[in-house]
Design a protein around this motif. Structure first.
Motif, PDB file in Angstrom:
ATOM      1  N   LYS A   1      57.681 -54.994  -7.939  1.00 15.98           N
ATOM      2  CA  LYS A   1      56.607 -55.565  -8.017  1.00 15.98           C
ATOM      3  C   LYS A   1      55.541 -54.736  -8.939  1.00 15.98           C
ATOM      4  N   LYS A   2      55.651 -53.557  -8.844  1.00 15.64           N
ATOM      5  CA  LYS A   2      55.122 -52.439  -9.546  1.00 15.64           C
ATOM      6  C   LYS A   2      55.555 -52.710 -11.119  1.00 15.64           C
TER       7      LYS A   2
ATOM      8  N   ASN B   1      62.866 -45.176  -5.949  1.00 12.35           N
ATOM      9  CA  ASN B   1      61.783 -45.099  -7.052  1.00 12.35           C
ATOM     10  C   ASN B   1      62.241 -44.626  -8.462  1.00 12.35           C
TER      11      ASN B   1
ATOM     12  N   PHE C   1      62.453 -46.876 -11.677  1.00 12.54           N
ATOM     13  CA  PHE C   1      61.281 -46.370 -12.728  1.00 12.54           C
ATOM     14  C   PHE C   1      62.158 -45.584 -13.870  1.00 12.54           C
TER      15      PHE C   1
ATOM     16  N   HIS D   1      59.049 -53.091  -3.608  1.00  9.94           N
ATOM     17  CA  HIS D   1      57.703 -52.791  -3.996  1.00  9.94           C
ATOM     18  C   HIS D   1      57.483 -52.086  -5.321  1.00  9.94           C
ATOM     19  N   ALA D   2      58.806 -51.426  -5.610  1.00  7.91           N
ATOM     20  CA  ALA D   2      58.901 -50.777  -6.985  1.00  7.91           C
ATOM     21  C   ALA D   2      58.850 -51.915  -8.122  1.00  7.91           C
TER      22      ALA D   2
ATOM     23  N   GLU E   1      56.782 -55.282 -12.506  1.00  6.42           N
ATOM     24  CA  GLU E   1      56.430 -56.668 -12.861  1.00  6.42           C
ATOM     25  C   GLU E   1      54.918 -56.480 -13.535  1.00  6.42           C
ATOM     26  N   LYS E   2      54.193 -55.642 -12.807  1.00  7.60           N
ATOM     27  CA  LYS E   2      52.924 -55.483 -13.463  1.00  7.60           C
ATOM     28  C   LYS E   2      52.635 -54.726 -14.728  1.00  7.60           C
ATOM     29  N   MET E   3      53.853 -53.966 -14.813  1.00  8.67           N
ATOM     30  CA  MET E   3      54.192 -53.191 -16.107  1.00  8.67           C
ATOM     31  C   MET E   3      54.630 -53.769 -17.120  1.00  8.67           C
TER      32      MET E   3
END
Length: 386
Positions: A114-115, A82, A86, A111-112, A117-119
């Motif tokens: 996917k997060k 992560n 990030f 999953h990081a 992508e939302k950002m």
């Protein structure tokens, strides 16, 4: 279990977690008894604790050809992954918002992503072939001027497949993209040199190499900017705040020393155990397929598909026989979420999704245990196929 009879238990799930080495436990107990100072304190108690952290950092850096200042202690592999993803995304967003990874990464990376992508970041998920390896040509085609990060795992935790890490490093030479690899399963069994492979960021966890749970590290090349995820004190050169977990770091250090010393012998032993299991299953006339590659593979991981069986039944029956293995999938309330790794390798319709088992070995695994496991599998498969 019959009253008074203790069943022999066989642990073949070392890729999930490994037992702590006795020497690691001894080292940690000594430290917990004698060294309680805060490493940030300037008095003798603090300096003593800081000394142990410095020794560990130097050994960990040496183990991958890095500099001491490039090792950041974390709470494990997930945090290291992560922090890499990030940390780079935030630091380099002015240079681009495109990230490349693979369809077979650990969930700590997927999953990081996917997060991210939302950002507002764009993520390309590279496909793999039937052995679980990416094609360099696919990576080359996906690479863009605005790509800031390429994250490809070193060796897969479910099927053991090793990715073409050196080729990826060569391809990215001269490109702005930072190269991250999740080496949680590979570290300690593979010879890793971050300079030879042009790796910029590398994640490691102690509990996969007979160290304690809850500690790991992120190697971050000195030229790479990493925005911190935790804020507070100035530990880890302001990159990761929080009082250091001294006893676990010392345990990690000891585990790394043991792993480095025994690596070549351990590798040979694991390869022999893998060959023994395959041979014994053939002798027991068990029908099976190998998921992954024997050529490009971590020596301690073997994933097998048993046609005509089901994962749940195999896992339960093996557990009743005293053998601990895993499916590499999450078992919930009797239903199994298909392994994303096997889906990427064989497609959503493949029956391998419902009948595959992962065997993973460690320093406690013996040939006798492997033979006994093969015998139990033969009995269970015959029973399930009736």
């Amino acid at each position: 279990m019959i009253e008074g009879v203790i069943m022999e238990r066989i642990y073949l799930d070392h890729a999930a977690t490994s037992p702590m080495h006795p020497k690691v436990i001894d080292k940690m107990v000594t430290i917990m008894n004698a060294t309680f100072g805060n490493p940030s304190s300037i008095h003798s108690f603090g300096r003593e604790a800081r000394h142990y952290i410095d020794l560990a950092r130097a050994a960990l850096a040496r183990s991958i050809g890095a500099q001491e200042t490039e090792i950041i202690f974390t709470g494990g592999g997930t945090e290291a992954d992560n922090m890499a993803l990030f940390g780079v995304a935030e630091s380099y967003q002015t240079k681009g918002r495109h990230i490349i990874t693979t369809q077979v990464e650990h969930h700590a990376v997927l999953h990081a992503c996917k997060k991210l992508e939302k950002m507002g970041y764009e993520v390309t998920y590279l496909p793999v072939n039937e052995t679980g390896r990416i094609a360099i040509t696919d990576l080359q085609a996906a690479l863009r001027d605005d790509t800031i990060l390429v994250s490809v795992m070193y060796g897969n935790n479910e099927v053991g497949t090793i990715q073409p890490i050196n080729e990826i490093g060569q391809l990215l030479e001269g490109h702005q993209a930072i190269f991250h690899t999740d080496a949680v399963q590979a570290y300690g069994v593979e010879d890793i040199d971050v300079n030879d492979s042009n790796i910029d960021l590398l994640s490691v966890s102690a509990h996969k190499i007979n160290g304690p749970k809850g500690v790991g590290f992120l190697f971050a090349r000195s030229t790479v900017k990493i925005a911190p995820r935790l804020f507070g004190g100035e530990q880890e050169r302001k990159r990761r705040a929080g009082t250091e977990n001294v006893a676990s770091i010392v345990g990690f250090h000891e585990a790394v020393l043991i792993a480095n010393e025994e690596r070549s012998v351990k590798r040979e032993n694991f390869i022999e155990l893998k060959e023994t299991l395959i041979k014994k299953l053939h002798e027991g006339q068990v029908e099976f397929n190998i998921n992954g590659s024997l050529e490009y593979s971590l020596p301690h991981v073997l994933n097998l598909s048993f046609p005509g069986t089901s994962v749940e039944a195999m896992l339960v029956n093996l557990d009743l026989a005293g053998v601990a293995v895993s499916s590499g999938s999450a078992c919930t309330a009797g239903s199994i979420e298909p392994s994303h790794v096997l889906v990427a390798m064989f497609g959503k319709q493949s029956e391998r999704l419902t009948n595959s088992i992962r065997f993973s070995f460690g320093f406690t695994t013996t040939k006798e245990e492997i033979s006994k496991t093969a015998e139990e599998i033969a009995k269970i498969v015959k029973r399930l196929k009736k």
